[in-house]
Design a protein around this motif. Structure first.
Motif, PDB file in Angstrom:
ATOM      1  N   ILE A  18      -7.992  42.831 -41.788  1.00 55.36           N
ATOM      2  CA  ILE A  18      -8.691  43.679 -41.028  1.00 55.36           C
ATOM      3  C   ILE A  18      -8.788  43.050 -39.742  1.00 55.36           C
ATOM      4  O   ILE A  18      -9.391  41.882 -39.378  1.00 55.36           O
ATOM      5  N   THR A  20     -10.182  43.050 -35.989  1.00 56.92           N
ATOM      6  CA  THR A  20     -11.864  43.507 -35.659  1.00 56.92           C
ATOM      7  C   THR A  20     -11.997  42.743 -34.394  1.00 56.92           C
ATOM      8  O   THR A  20     -11.395  41.561 -33.888  1.00 56.92           O
ATOM      9  N   TYR A  30     -20.512  38.957 -44.355  1.00 51.66           N
ATOM     10  CA  TYR A  30     -19.948  38.844 -45.524  1.00 51.66           C
ATOM     11  C   TYR A  30     -20.650  37.482 -46.324  1.00 51.66           C
ATOM     12  O   TYR A  30     -20.715  37.472 -47.412  1.00 51.66           O
ATOM     13  N   ILE A  70     -12.454  59.167 -38.219  1.00 53.86           N
ATOM     14  CA  ILE A  70     -12.393  58.963 -39.669  1.00 53.86           C
ATOM     15  C   ILE A  70     -10.930  59.368 -40.120  1.00 53.86           C
ATOM     16  O   ILE A  70     -10.519  58.572 -41.014  1.00 53.86           O
ATOM     17  N   LEU A  75      -7.316  51.538 -42.294  1.00 50.35           N
ATOM     18  CA  LEU A  75      -8.215  51.177 -43.148  1.00 50.35           C
ATOM     19  C   LEU A  75      -9.575  51.830 -42.720  1.00 50.35           C
ATOM     20  O   LEU A  75      -9.952  51.630 -41.621  1.00 50.35           O
ATOM     21  N   ARG A  76     -10.127  52.479 -43.769  1.00 57.17           N
ATOM     22  CA  ARG A  76     -11.423  52.964 -43.572  1.00 57.17           C
ATOM     23  C   ARG A  76     -12.577  52.430 -44.189  1.00 57.17           C
ATOM     24  O   ARG A  76     -13.679  52.050 -43.480  1.00 57.17           O
ATOM     25  N   HIS A  77     -12.219  51.793 -45.370  1.00 55.16           N
ATOM     26  CA  HIS A  77     -13.280  51.097 -46.049  1.00 55.16           C
ATOM     27  C   HIS A  77     -12.670  50.295 -47.248  1.00 55.16           C
ATOM     28  O   HIS A  77     -11.688  50.356 -47.637  1.00 55.16           O
ATOM     29  N   ILE A  78     -13.471  49.296 -47.770  1.00 53.07           N
ATOM     30  CA  ILE A  78     -13.089  48.689 -48.979  1.00 53.07           C
ATOM     31  C   ILE A  78     -14.221  49.042 -49.856  1.00 53.07           C
ATOM     32  O   ILE A  78     -15.498  48.767 -49.554  1.00 53.07           O
ATOM     33  N   ALA A  79     -14.002  49.445 -51.121  1.00 54.13           N
ATOM     34  CA  ALA A  79     -14.983  49.559 -52.098  1.00 54.13           C
ATOM     35  C   ALA A  79     -14.945  48.320 -53.014  1.00 54.13           C
ATOM     36  O   ALA A  79     -14.008  48.026 -53.951  1.00 54.13           O
TER      37      ALA A  79
END
Length: 82
Positions: A18, A20, A30, A70, A75-79
């Motif tokens: 990712i 950033t 994290y 959006i 990448l939008r999110h990690i679940a």
């Protein structure tokens, strides 16, 4: 009859990278909140690992869009399953 497919060469996801603006700060979050541990910090790239072996790589972003949406590419999110 459906023919059998050969076994996949892919066993799983090794890591997710990712981009950033602040890799160290994101990694710290994290580490503090989700119990990840630091694997490597090069100053521009940080690798962290969860207790169950999920590895995240945070890379220093060269540029940041003025205002991402959006549906923009990326990448939008990690679940995580908990």
């Amino acid at each position: 009859m459906i023919p059998e497919k050969p076994e996949s060469l892919i066993k799983g996801v090794e890591h997710v990278a990712i981009a950033t603006t602040d890799p160290q700060n994101l990694a710290d979050w994290y580490i503090q909140h989700l119990n990840f541990v630091l694997l490597l910090d090069t100053g521009t790239t940080v690798y962290i690992k969860s207790p169950n072996s999920v590895i995240l790589e945070f890379v220093k972003a060269d540029n940041v869009p003025a205002r991402s949406q959006i549906r923009d590419a990326g990448l939008r999110h990690i679940a995580f399953a908990v």
